[in-house]
Write a protein that holds these residues in place. Structure first.
Motif, PDB file in Angstrom:
ATOM      1  N   ASN A  13       0.743  -1.224   0.053  1.00 11.72           N
ATOM      2  CA  ASN A  13       0.056  -0.049   0.004  1.00 11.72           C
ATOM      3  C   ASN A  13       0.899   1.387   0.128  1.00 11.72           C
ATOM      4  O   ASN A  13       0.394   2.193  -0.450  1.00 11.72           O
ATOM      5  CB  ASN A  13      -0.994  -0.027   1.331  1.00 11.72           C
ATOM      6  CG  ASN A  13      -0.421  -0.166   2.402  1.00 11.72           C
ATOM      7  OD1 ASN A  13       0.917  -0.253   2.480  1.00 11.72           O
ATOM      8  ND2 ASN A  13      -0.911  -0.095   3.450  1.00 11.72           N
ATOM      9  N   PHE A  14       2.106   1.315   0.714  1.00 10.43           N
ATOM     10  CA  PHE A  14       2.796   2.360   0.608  1.00 10.43           C
ATOM     11  C   PHE A  14       4.079   2.283  -0.637  1.00 10.43           C
ATOM     12  O   PHE A  14       4.294   3.195  -1.308  1.00 10.43           O
ATOM     13  CB  PHE A  14       3.746   2.475   1.763  1.00 10.43           C
ATOM     14  CG  PHE A  14       4.185   3.971   1.824  1.00 10.43           C
ATOM     15  CD1 PHE A  14       3.653   4.945   2.350  1.00 10.43           C
ATOM     16  CD2 PHE A  14       5.583   4.212   1.642  1.00 10.43           C
ATOM     17  CE1 PHE A  14       4.191   6.336   2.293  1.00 10.43           C
ATOM     18  CE2 PHE A  14       5.977   5.319   1.792  1.00 10.43           C
ATOM     19  CZ  PHE A  14       5.564   6.665   2.131  1.00 10.43           C
ATOM     20  N   ALA A  17       2.742   2.996  -4.102  1.00  8.73           N
ATOM     21  CA  ALA A  17       2.177   4.398  -4.198  1.00  8.73           C
ATOM     22  C   ALA A  17       3.296   5.555  -4.649  1.00  8.73           C
ATOM     23  O   ALA A  17       2.792   6.668  -4.689  1.00  8.73           O
ATOM     24  CB  ALA A  17       1.779   4.918  -2.638  1.00  8.73           C
ATOM     25  N   TYR A 273      -1.440   9.188   0.921  1.00  6.29           N
ATOM     26  CA  TYR A 273      -0.449   8.116   1.538  1.00  6.29           C
ATOM     27  C   TYR A 273       0.158   8.762   2.844  1.00  6.29           C
ATOM     28  O   TYR A 273       1.234   8.190   3.368  1.00  6.29           O
ATOM     29  CB  TYR A 273       0.694   7.453   0.647  1.00  6.29           C
ATOM     30  CG  TYR A 273      -0.357   6.469  -0.392  1.00  6.29           C
ATOM     31  CD1 TYR A 273      -0.459   5.287   0.280  1.00  6.29           C
ATOM     32  CD2 TYR A 273      -0.851   6.758  -1.473  1.00  6.29           C
ATOM     33  CE1 TYR A 273      -1.064   4.084  -0.528  1.00  6.29           C
ATOM     34  CE2 TYR A 273      -1.411   5.862  -2.294  1.00  6.29           C
ATOM     35  CZ  TYR A 273      -1.633   4.587  -1.689  1.00  6.29           C
ATOM     36  OH  TYR A 273      -2.565   3.275  -2.260  1.00  6.29           O
TER      37      TYR A 273
END
Length: 303
Positions: A13-14, A17, A273
């Protein structure tokens, strides 16, 4: 990115990004490009429309448009350091409010809320770590639950050893400040060799903590902190050495958090984020505070 550190920053998820969102284009300028299936006459019509708009503008309007500064990260929806700072502050405010609840309610209720906070915080930590898209509500809920846990823990230990709560807060802020200064100065970096050492030491620490927990639950060790205080080295409780190691690991985890945030900003990660970055910092600060207040309690108990 400093792989091997905080799992919040190592999740997809990071890491996935780190791609800047597309910059909005001029609606007329988009027609200048020869797109598949677009006839040359259509492209020329678009160019003519843009030229006609320019002719309707005064020279002063055109000059003002050309003199406008280029769009910055905030204008294009990218994460900035300010975003991370503001969202981290929001998480810490919610955490402090949660801690205030367990610090000032009745003792029996405080203990129950501390247990709820510990279990709920652990669950939400897993959910937020592996969630594909960051959820501000869940991240703030995690901060609030961790606040309940830290408030209850502080109330118990500060009741046994007055003053350790305030000392732990000051110690946590001091370690965070020194770590940030060292990172900004470039004197401490998350090199591959340091990251490997961190991983080995963290695994060893986790194994010790698990064994210690099992021995305390089964009653094999009767001391309040288990093996940390029942075993000594040269008359010094084992927990002092373990605590210093754990604080060092948490401090280096902050270095890796800063590295991941820096790379995310440089790569133009989407603004949302910044919540992931704030969550990651909050997780590390909670860990750091727990280790510091436990070390202080062990030192006071050995007086």
């Amino acid at each position: 990115m400093a792989l091997g550190g905080n799992p919040v920053f190592n999740g997809k998820n990071f890491r996935g990004a780190k791609q800047a969102p597309p910059v909005p284009q001029n609606p007329y300028g988009q027609q200048f490009n020869q797109a598949p299936g677009r006839a040359p006459s259509q492209v020329m019509d678009g160019h003519a429309a843009w030229s006609a708009q320019q002719q309707n503008m005064t020279n002063e309007q055109l000059q003002q448009m050309y003199n406008q500064p280029a769009a910055g990260p905030a204008d294009t929806g990218r994460m900035t350091y300010d975003d991370v700072i503001m969202k981290t502050v929001a998480c810490l405010v919610v955490l402090v409010l949660g801690a205030g609840v367990t610090l000032f309610v009745a003792p029996a209720l405080s203990t129950m809320l501390m247990i709820v906070g510990a279990l709920g915080g652990f669950v939400l930590a897993l959910v937020n770590t592996f969630k594909k898209q960051p959820s501000p509500a869940l991240i703030l809920a995690y901060a609030g639950l961790e606040g309940l846990f830290l408030g209850g823990l502080t109330r118990i230990l500060d009741g046994m050893y007055p003053g350790v709560g305030l000392q732990a807060v000051i110690g946590t802020l001091a370690v965070f400040g020194v770590t940030l200064v060292l990172f900004k100065s470039g004197k401490v970096r998350a090199t591959p060799k340091m990251v490997r050492f961190f991983m080995i030491a963290t695994i060893g620490y986790a194994v010790f903590a698990l064994i210690n927990m099992v021995m305390m639950w089964t009653g094999a060790v009767q001391e309040p902190f288990g093996l940390r205080t029942s075993m000594t080295i040269a008359g010094i409780p084992l927990g002092v050495f373990i605590g210093i190691l754990a604080i060092g690991l948490a401090a280096f985890s902050l270095i890796m958090d800063f590295t991941s945030i820096e790379e995310g900003v440089r790569a133009g990660a989407p603004e949302r984020y910044s919540w992931v970055a704030a969550f990651g910092l909050t997780v590390t600060l909670v860990w750091l505070y727990v280790e510091i207040i436990r070390l202080l309690a062990i030192l006071r108990g050995d007086d």
